[in-house]
Design a protein around this motif. Structure first.
Motif, PDB file in Angstrom:
ATOM      1  N   ASP A 225       2.378   4.455   3.365  1.00 22.04           N
ATOM      2  CA  ASP A 225       2.492   5.024   2.200  1.00 22.04           C
ATOM      3  C   ASP A 225       1.218   6.007   1.856  1.00 22.04           C
ATOM      4  O   ASP A 225       0.406   5.786   2.184  1.00 22.04           O
ATOM      5  CB  ASP A 225       2.477   4.121   0.933  1.00 22.04           C
ATOM      6  N   GLU A 227      -0.528   6.554  -0.846  1.00 24.07           N
ATOM      7  CA  GLU A 227      -1.525   5.948  -1.766  1.00 24.07           C
ATOM      8  C   GLU A 227      -2.346   5.057  -0.735  1.00 24.07           C
ATOM      9  O   GLU A 227      -3.441   4.670  -0.894  1.00 24.07           O
ATOM     10  CB  GLU A 227      -0.731   5.208  -2.732  1.00 24.07           C
ATOM     11  N   ASP A 228      -1.422   4.246  -0.019  1.00 19.37           N
ATOM     12  CA  ASP A 228      -2.110   3.022   0.883  1.00 19.37           C
ATOM     13  C   ASP A 228      -2.941   3.910   2.004  1.00 19.37           C
ATOM     14  O   ASP A 228      -4.220   3.455   2.231  1.00 19.37           O
ATOM     15  CB  ASP A 228      -1.134   2.265   1.724  1.00 19.37           C
ATOM     16  N   ASP A 231      -6.286   5.141   0.017  1.00 16.66           N
ATOM     17  CA  ASP A 231      -7.050   3.935  -0.178  1.00 16.66           C
ATOM     18  C   ASP A 231      -7.500   3.671   1.411  1.00 16.66           C
ATOM     19  O   ASP A 231      -9.174   3.140   1.049  1.00 16.66           O
ATOM     20  CB  ASP A 231      -6.120   2.977  -0.401  1.00 16.66           C
ATOM     21  N   SER A 253       2.125   0.140   8.611  1.00 17.56           N
ATOM     22  CA  SER A 253       2.421  -0.921   7.805  1.00 17.56           C
ATOM     23  C   SER A 253       2.516  -2.271   8.454  1.00 17.56           C
ATOM     24  O   SER A 253       2.909  -3.195   7.895  1.00 17.56           O
ATOM     25  CB  SER A 253       3.765  -0.638   6.915  1.00 17.56           C
ATOM     26  N   TRP A 302      -8.570  -3.479   4.166  1.00 13.94           N
ATOM     27  CA  TRP A 302      -7.641  -2.758   3.690  1.00 13.94           C
ATOM     28  C   TRP A 302      -6.198  -3.564   4.099  1.00 13.94           C
ATOM     29  O   TRP A 302      -6.000  -4.159   4.789  1.00 13.94           O
ATOM     30  CB  TRP A 302      -7.483  -1.510   4.561  1.00 13.94           C
ATOM     31  N   LYS A 303      -5.286  -3.375   3.057  1.00  9.04           N
ATOM     32  CA  LYS A 303      -4.015  -4.069   2.818  1.00  9.04           C
ATOM     33  C   LYS A 303      -3.054  -2.985   2.609  1.00  9.04           C
ATOM     34  O   LYS A 303      -3.223  -2.369   1.686  1.00  9.04           O
ATOM     35  CB  LYS A 303      -4.061  -5.156   2.227  1.00  9.04           C
ATOM     36  N   VAL A 304      -1.864  -3.153   3.346  1.00 10.76           N
ATOM     37  CA  VAL A 304      -0.709  -2.225   2.866  1.00 10.76           C
ATOM     38  C   VAL A 304      -0.230  -2.846   1.486  1.00 10.76           C
ATOM     39  O   VAL A 304      -0.153  -4.063   1.441  1.00 10.76           O
ATOM     40  CB  VAL A 304       0.557  -2.182   3.807  1.00 10.76           C
ATOM     41  N   GLN A 305       0.033  -2.050   0.584  1.00  9.12           N
ATOM     42  CA  GLN A 305       0.705  -2.616  -0.780  1.00  9.12           C
ATOM     43  C   GLN A 305       1.906  -2.064  -1.049  1.00  9.12           C
ATOM     44  O   GLN A 305       2.795  -2.525  -1.659  1.00  9.12           O
ATOM     45  CB  GLN A 305      -0.438  -1.904  -1.889  1.00  9.12           C
ATOM     46  N   HIS A 306       2.514  -1.243  -0.269  1.00  6.25           N
ATOM     47  CA  HIS A 306       3.735  -0.322  -0.878  1.00  6.25           C
ATOM     48  C   HIS A 306       4.760  -0.441   0.473  1.00  6.25           C
ATOM     49  O   HIS A 306       4.178  -0.060   1.565  1.00  6.25           O
ATOM     50  CB  HIS A 306       3.365   0.989  -1.119  1.00  6.25           C
TER      51      HIS A 306
END
Ligand code: NAD
Length: 326
Positions: A225, A227-228, A231, A253, A302-306
């Motif tokens: 994503d 945004e990810d 980030d 992801s 860092w971590k995938v959020q979406h």
């Protein structure tokens, strides 16, 4: 202090500019608009139109700005085009990186976060792909990015400059208010092509092959994503500013989606039938390309959020509000 975004009028760069501004960074943009869009950069962000290969132009920007770090997105990135015009790719991507690194050294700018790509790995024997996977590009685009990574590595060893190379897999999505998004002239990416089909701009979408060694037979790819992704760039910049050493990270992801899963998710999000047909396999398409992003989690936090549905929901907002692009 300013973050200079090179290629900030492009798809990824414009989202980086928007998120940096939202987070309170002072931002300036350099772009020659060869594939970018002036409208993708807010009017109140300082914008320098020019080519990074032009040293006197770039030096004039470094003269004016008090730069603490650079985000580098300014490259050609079409695999097929790179096979036809390899020298154009080496000229812009490698030649551009050389002038940027020289100018950074000249002005004592210490940090650069660089967009690299899964294409530096070619066709790996194993998936998921970690930073230990050998890099063996199979096209001039991937080769040019691998050379750029190596230029940064040698320059960082020779000087006090530090860099992070982020190798992304497939970037997709858009800003969640739909104001900026993906507008490539020659669209080659699956999600925008599917959404253009939902808008009736294409008759159908062709899926290339359903006899791969995957659960539904279609290729599996890793989508990240927007945004990810941005980030991760901001975390990488902060990591370098805090004294982190030069490094490379694979960003995805860590969960792939098959072409059919992408299509089904787009049908669900858009409510459109999205006609499709099955085509022949394309030469050189591996069964699965998925990033192992463990290292980015451990070192950058860092971590995938979406997930894919979020990605397509935002991309759909953009495509509906900008059916002809900018
Ligand atoms: P893009 O073409 O939309 O953006 C590139 C931007 O750089 C454009 O605004 C272009 O005008 C500018 N530019 C190119 N050459 C320049 C030069 N010599 N001087 C000044 N400006 C120049 O591409 P994108 O999809 O936003 O990709 C950005 C970066 O991310 C690229 O380096 C690409 O290799 C990398 N990447 C993208 C993806 C993806 O899925 N989009 C995946 C992996 C890596």
């Amino acid at each position: 202090m300013t973050v200079l975004v090179l290629g900030g009028a492009g798809y990824v760069g414009s989202h980086a500019v928007a998120m940096l501004v939202e987070k309170g960074y002072d931002v300036a943009v350099v772009d020659n608009l060869v594939t970018g869009h002036r409208e993708a950069v807010p009017a109140d962000v300082r914008f320098y139109e020019g080519d990074v290969r032009d040293h006197s132009f770039l030096a004039s920007v470094f003269e004016k700005e008090n730069i603490e770090g650079i985000m580098h997105f300014c490259a050609y990135s079409l695999v097929g085009e790179s096979m036809q015009k390899p020298l154009m790719y080496f000229n812009n991507n490698v030649g551009g990186a050389q002038v940027i690194l020289e100018t950074m050294q000249e002005f004592g700018v210490k940090h650069i976060v660089f967009s690299s790509t899964a294409a530096t790995f070619g066709i790996p024997e194993h998936s998921p792909i970690s930073e230990k996977t050998p890099q063996k590009p199979i096209n001039p685009y991937g080769e040019s990015k691998l050379i750029m990574e190596k230029m940064m590595k040698w320059q960082s060893e020779a000087t006090d400059m530090t860099y992070v190379a982020l190798r992304y897999f497939n970037v997709a999505g858009a800003k969640d208010d739909g104001t900026i998004g993906e507008a490539h002239k020659n669209e080659t990416h699956l999600i925008p092509i599917i959404l253009q089909t939902a808008l009736g701009q294409r008759e159908f979408i062709t899926i290339y092959g359903d006899d791969y060694n995957t659960p539904d037979g279609t290729c599996i790819r890793d989508y990240i994503d927007m945004e990810d992704l941005i980030d991760a760039h901001i975390k990488a910049l902060e990591y370098l500013k805090a004294g982190g050493k030069s490094d490379q990270f694979n960003l995805g992801s860590s969960k792939g989606y098959s072409n059919l899963e992408v299509l089904e998710t787009a049908r669900k999000v858009t409510g459109h039938a999205i006609p499709s047909q099955m085509g022949e396999r394309r030469p050189g398409d591996p069964d699965e390309l998925v990033a192992d992003s463990t290292k980015a989690g451990e070192i950058l936090g860092w971590k995938v959020q979406h997930d894919l549905e979020h990605i397509i929901t935002n991309a759909w907002k953009w495509h509906q509000s900008h059916p002809k692009g900018y």
